[in-house]
Enzyme design. Structure first.
Site, PDB file in Angstrom:
ATOM      1  N   GLU A 175      38.622  40.823  52.498  1.00 36.05           N
ATOM      2  CA  GLU A 175      37.199  40.697  52.825  1.00 36.05           C
ATOM      3  C   GLU A 175      36.352  40.482  51.575  1.00 36.05           C
ATOM      4  O   GLU A 175      36.813  40.670  50.455  1.00 36.05           O
ATOM      5  CB  GLU A 175      36.729  41.958  53.581  1.00 36.05           C
ATOM      6  CG  GLU A 175      36.242  43.104  52.737  1.00 36.05           C
ATOM      7  CD  GLU A 175      37.342  43.796  51.934  1.00 36.05           C
ATOM      8  OE1 GLU A 175      37.014  44.796  51.260  1.00 36.05           O
ATOM      9  OE2 GLU A 175      38.502  43.352  51.922  1.00 36.05           O
ATOM     10  N   GLU A 176      35.110  40.099  51.783  1.00 34.76           N
ATOM     11  CA  GLU A 176      34.108  39.994  50.720  1.00 34.76           C
ATOM     12  C   GLU A 176      34.658  39.266  49.489  1.00 34.76           C
ATOM     13  O   GLU A 176      34.678  39.802  48.387  1.00 34.76           O
ATOM     14  CB  GLU A 176      33.589  41.385  50.341  1.00 34.76           C
ATOM     15  CG  GLU A 176      32.847  42.072  51.482  1.00 34.76           C
ATOM     16  CD  GLU A 176      32.342  43.442  51.115  1.00 34.76           C
ATOM     17  OE1 GLU A 176      31.272  43.848  51.630  1.00 34.76           O
ATOM     18  OE2 GLU A 176      33.011  44.145  50.333  1.00 34.76           O
ATOM     19  N   CYS A 177      35.097  38.033  49.722  1.00 34.13           N
ATOM     20  CA  CYS A 177      35.694  37.242  48.643  1.00 34.13           C
ATOM     21  C   CYS A 177      34.787  36.050  48.328  1.00 34.13           C
ATOM     22  O   CYS A 177      34.872  35.003  48.985  1.00 34.13           O
ATOM     23  CB  CYS A 177      37.091  36.755  49.048  1.00 34.13           C
ATOM     24  SG  CYS A 177      37.877  35.732  47.791  1.00 34.13           S
TER      25      CYS A 177
END
Length: 506
Positions: free
Chosen positions: A298-300
């Site tokens: 996530e959150e890349c």
């Protein structure tokens, strides 16, 4: 003469599937022995381990013991973790289809005893008796867990063992360990010592392989699986501080990140970075036998891939639509490595559609993403942040310690969470493995603070994950007594200034 109407129902958390109170009590004393059937020795040893410190009872094995522990595979209706418990005035019978079911029954027997039985020290003057009951208990979901972030704030192995014991008391069966992030790398990798030498320095330290293996054994003895998480391709600043060549600008030297939030430095997509991930995960799989391995996802941010000549070459070579597509390409390559090793890849999903279809997914932004994922065929573990993130304050009271801003997750919010709501189709609901709570630790400097945030909210999660009932008045009534158990175990109701300021190391 007593009648069933006058009997008090034991205050158990989570509430059993079926419970009938019966007249009378059974008393454990120094003469009590165990009759242990094949396959039940692990449960017997757990019972001795848990009751010994407070009661001093040895509970030796005898062929005619009044406390019977038995595994009977014919009890198929109890499933993998269900159990049947009958307590009469002259004896106790605990049965299950598997050894794991017996472990859950041991925790119920423990809760039936006086709360002093939970003490770590000898207690005199207490009659160690339990009420007579008939219980049949089968969990609704197979995944009942909690994620603990030990990357941003390190927790000692002693704390983790205690945390496992607290989870087991509530029949929670998964400890998801978030071992790496921008702010710290806690998992030792023999071929990459700088990961812990550099990446493990901030906010605490790192574990040894032996410590983690011992934790896995300790948890397994209590029916708990430890699921490791190694973040990739984002949330990797600690790894890039140790090995800059893994990033998109190998000439750049960065410190381990000392801020919270989402860092924009991510792994490169060149062969060295992919080989690094595979080597790390091979070592992780050696230490953690869990069927599931979490690889984040996530959150890349993709800003660096847009600017990187090497990343753009990878896009061209693989025929991708653009640098943004590298995230799915990366997760596919690493996910396949886990599949080839016989494990299930697990990841956070941002939308329900962003991970390869063979991934087990954890929807965290919105519950609706879980349904989207289930419709795609994913196995799903529900983790929506507005009802399962325990770093949010428990109330809006000004007395609450600082926490993640943006929401309040109170006890009732956790309890009313339904991992597979009634309006989902049977096919969608069947793909939900269960649910878990998340304890991120940006605002959690001490072990006492972590326990304060976890309980009693994990009691509510255990309730909804085990039986699926969301009877708020009934839960409150049982929790009043259960809170005395937590008091005996030393779980804080309030935090001291020291616990908030972070002057203790556990």
């Amino acid at each position: 003469m007593r009648t069933l109407r006058a009997l008090r129902t034991p205050a158990l958390v989570p509430e059993p599937t079926q419970l009938t109170a019966l007249p009378g009590r059974f008393t454990f004393d120094e003469t009590t022995t165990l009759r242990i059937a094949p396959g039940a020795h692990g449960a017997a040893e757990l019972l001795r381990t848990l009751l010994g410190p407070a009661t001093g009872l040895r509970l030796p094995e005898r062929p005619d013991g009044p406390v019977v522990l038995a595994v009977d595979p014919a009890l198929t209706g109890l499933g993998e973790e269900g159990y049947g418990l009958t307590v009469g005035e002259r004896g106790v019978l605990l049965r299950a289809a598997t050894p794991r079911g017996l472990l859950a029954g041991v925790q119920t027997l423990r809760q039936l005893l006086p709360v002093e039985a939970l003490s770590e020290h000898p207690v005199a003057g207490v009659e160690w008796s339990v009420p007579c009951v008939q219980i049949t208990d089968v969990p609704r979901f197979s995944w009942r867990g909690t994620m603990l972030d030990v990357s941003r704030t390190f927790r000692s192995v002693d704390f983790l063992r205690r945390y496992v014991d607290l989870l087991a008391l509530h029949k929670l069966n998964v400890l998801h360990l978030h071992l790496t992030d921008d702010q710290g790398w806690r998992m030792p990798v023999a071929a990459r010592p700088r990961l812990t030498e550099i990446g493990g320095h901030p906010h605490g330290g790192a574990y040894t392989r032996a410590e983690l293996a011992a934790l896995v054994r300790h948890a397994a003895e209590r029916g708990i699986t430890v699921v490791p998480e190694i973040e990739m391709p984002g949330h990797v600043r600690a790894a890039l501080a140790a090995y800059p060549s893994l990033g998109n600008r190998p000439d750049r030297r960065l410190p381990v990140w000392d801020r919270w939030g989402v860092c924009d430095t991510v792994l490169g997509v060149h062969d060295e970075a992919l080989d690094f991930c595979r080597d790390v995960l091979d070592e992780v799989m050696d230490v953690f036998p869990s069927p599931y391995v979490h690889i984040g996802g996530e959150e890349c941010p993709t800003t660096e891939w847009h600017a990187s000549p090497a990343a753009r070459r990878r896009v061209a070579d693989e025929g991708l639509d653009g640098p943004d597509a590298l995230h799915g390409w990366f997760m596919e390559r690493i996910g396949r490595h886990l599949l080839d090793a016989g494990r299930h890849p697990l990841g956070w999903t941002e939308t329900g559609t962003d991970l390869p279809p063979y991934f087990t997914v954890m929807p965290w932004r919105d519950s609706a993403h879980g349904r989207t994922a289930a419709r795609r065929g994913h196995e799903v573990v529900m983790a929506p942040h507005r009802s399962t993130y325990l770093d949010y304050p428990q109330s809006a009271s000004p007395d609450e310690p600082p926490g993640q801003p943006g929401a309040v997750v109170d006890l009732r919010t956790v309890l009313r969470t339904d991992p597979a709501p009634a309006h989902w189709s049977p096919e969608e609901s069947a793909r939900v493995l269960g649910t878990q709570a998340q304890l991120w630790t940006e605002y959690v400097p001490t072990g006492a603070h972590a326990e304060y945030l976890a309980f009693p909210r994990l009691c509510a999660l255990a309730e909804t994950a085990w039986t699926g009932r969301r009877d708020w008045p009934g839960f409150q009534a049982r929790l009043r007594h259960h809170r005395t158990r937590l008091d005996t175990l030393g779980v804080p109701r309030r935090l001291s200034p020291t616990s908030v300021q972070g002057e203790e190391s556990s």
